[in-house]
Write an enzyme that holds these catalytic residues in place. Structure first.
Site, PDB file in Angstrom:
ATOM      1  N   LYS A   1      -5.381 -20.553  25.759  1.00  0.00           N
ATOM      2  CA  LYS A   1      -4.793 -21.798  25.742  1.00  0.00           C
ATOM      3  C   LYS A   1      -5.476 -22.731  26.548  1.00  0.00           C
ATOM      4  O   LYS A   1      -5.796 -23.895  26.282  1.00  0.00           O
ATOM      5  CB  LYS A   1      -3.391 -21.513  26.169  1.00  0.00           C
ATOM      6  CG  LYS A   1      -2.435 -21.129  25.178  1.00  0.00           C
ATOM      7  CD  LYS A   1      -1.046 -21.105  25.368  1.00  0.00           C
ATOM      8  CE  LYS A   1      -0.343 -20.525  23.953  1.00  0.00           C
ATOM      9  NZ  LYS A   1       0.752 -19.758  24.640  1.00  0.00           N
TER      10      LYS A   1
ATOM     11  N   LYS B   1      -6.290 -18.294   8.803  1.00  0.00           N
ATOM     12  CA  LYS B   1      -4.867 -18.197   8.533  1.00  0.00           C
ATOM     13  C   LYS B   1      -4.206 -19.542   8.327  1.00  0.00           C
ATOM     14  O   LYS B   1      -4.599 -20.548   8.818  1.00  0.00           O
ATOM     15  CB  LYS B   1      -4.411 -17.573   9.929  1.00  0.00           C
ATOM     16  CG  LYS B   1      -3.259 -16.550   9.962  1.00  0.00           C
ATOM     17  CD  LYS B   1      -2.687 -16.052  11.203  1.00  0.00           C
ATOM     18  CE  LYS B   1      -1.255 -15.747  11.354  1.00  0.00           C
ATOM     19  NZ  LYS B   1      -1.041 -15.196  12.473  1.00  0.00           N
TER      20      LYS B   1
ATOM     21  N   LYS C   1      -0.693 -25.261  10.191  1.00  0.00           N
ATOM     22  CA  LYS C   1      -0.329 -26.927  10.072  1.00  0.00           C
ATOM     23  C   LYS C   1      -1.630 -27.405  10.742  1.00  0.00           C
ATOM     24  O   LYS C   1      -2.038 -28.461  10.228  1.00  0.00           O
ATOM     25  CB  LYS C   1       0.851 -27.094  11.059  1.00  0.00           C
ATOM     26  CG  LYS C   1       1.181 -28.349  10.649  1.00  0.00           C
ATOM     27  CD  LYS C   1       2.714 -28.752  11.179  1.00  0.00           C
ATOM     28  CE  LYS C   1       3.885 -27.947  10.369  1.00  0.00           C
ATOM     29  NZ  LYS C   1       4.404 -28.880   9.060  1.00  0.00           N
TER      30      LYS C   1
END
Ligand code: SF4
Length: 332
Positions: free
Chosen positions: A115, A196, A199
């Site tokens: 992250k 994968k 969005k």
């Protein structure tokens, strides 16, 4: 006498309208689990705050997610469906759990490092404490099972370690070690045929999309890239369109495409047209139900509020036990 059923918890970040990857990989499983378990499904909006871009349209995203769940068959009478922040006790438990989690444990987690790599401009405490909040989500409701794929097993193991540390530190048994409900992870690739479905990668097919939009997206799907001409034989084994046929087409069609593709008896355009029709047919009842729910947003919010009421009742009991176990002074 009705037998007590095992309690399952699962949460999902409100990313707005869900796509086929979410539907096949998670939502259908949510519906299925209701048959055998007491399910608690949370739209985890606080988790969404750790990244700036998902805070936009957060409220609409929560509603969209609820609409998708309800239309897919998540039953709010049977399961508890609610928004995470509507049960603020989760933030309190997060703080209390954080006392037994070593800093190094959090900074070493591969998910945190990932992250930080993805959001170098916004490395906030929320990102670091994300797994602790996730643990609080599960432990607040004393969930016995958490559906996770094998790749997410370390996250659940983290929660189990938190439970052991907490119970040891305060010499208690109030927190329950959740078990993993091993869920086969269906990896659904996006229209690019490589990544994968997501969005953020703009390769998704939304489940609520209308039939023409779905068809357009299916027609744009990447196929077997070695097949340059209609007369070239293709290889369905490496074609993402064929993977979707396996999920949406009849055995007869799958068998036919498997044979005909390999001998150039069917072109990719026709193959995709068949797939688009089959996806649209399969999703039509869902879309109809979603359309009906969309006409009554107040009722959907009411469902979420009622779900939060039920969740808070469980949370209050857990928090009273946790505070007592720690030895915090009681309040009126
Ligand atoms: Fe893929 Fe179908 Fe084209 Fe074969 S015919 S390469 S399965 S899209």
């Amino acid at each position: 006498m009705t037998q007590k059923r095992v309690r399952v918890f699962s949460g999902a970040r409100p990313t707005g309208k869900q796509h086929l990857g979410n539907y096949l990989g998670a939502i259908l499983n949510y519906v299925e689990m209701q048959k055998d378990f007491d399910c608690i499904y949370s739209i985890v909006d606080i988790h969404a705050l750790t990244t700036v871009e998902t805070t936009l349209q957060l409220k609409e995203n929560c509603l969209d997610m609820a609409l998708d769940w309800l239309a897919a068959g998540v039953d709010p009478e049977q399961s508890i469906v609610f928004i995470q922040s509507h049960v603020p006790q989760v933030m309190e438990l997060h703080t209390l759990l954080s006392m037994v989690v070593p800093m190094g444990k959090l900074t070493d987690l591969p998910t945190f490092k990932e992250k930080v790599r993805m959001h170098p401009q916004n490395v906030n405490y929320g990102l670091l404490g994300y797994p602790v909040l996730m643990s609080a989500d599960i432990l607040l409701y004393k969930a016995e099972l958490v559906p996770v794929g094998i790749d997410q097993a370390p996250h659940l193991e983290f929660t189990r370690e938190v439970v052991r540390s907490f119970n040891y530190q305060y010499n208690t048994q109030v927190l329950l070690e959740p078990q993993m409900k091993n869920t086969p992870v269906m990896k659904v690739l996006g229209t690019d045929g490589v990544n994968k479905m997501s969005k953020s990668l703009n390769n998704e097919i939304e489940i609520a999309a209308d039939a023409p939009t779905t068809k357009k997206l299916v027609m744009s799907m990447v196929t077997d890239t070695n097949r340059k001409l209609r007369s070239d034989p293709g290889n369905p084994d490496i074609c993402n369109v064929f993977s979707f046929h396996k999920m949406f087409s009849s055995q007869e069609e799958i068998g036919m495409i498997d044979v005909e593709c390999r001998r150039a008896g069917i072109g990719c355009v026709d193959c995709k047209k068949t797939l688009a029709t089959n996806i649209n047919n399969a999703m039509a009842p869902f879309r109809e139900r979603r359309h009906e729910w969309m006409k009554k947003p107040k009722q959907v919010w009411e469902i979420l509020y009622n779900g939060a009421d039920r969740a808070r009742t469980i949370a209050d009991v857990t928090m009273a036990e946790v505070r007592d176990a720690i030895g915090l002074p009681r309040y009126r």
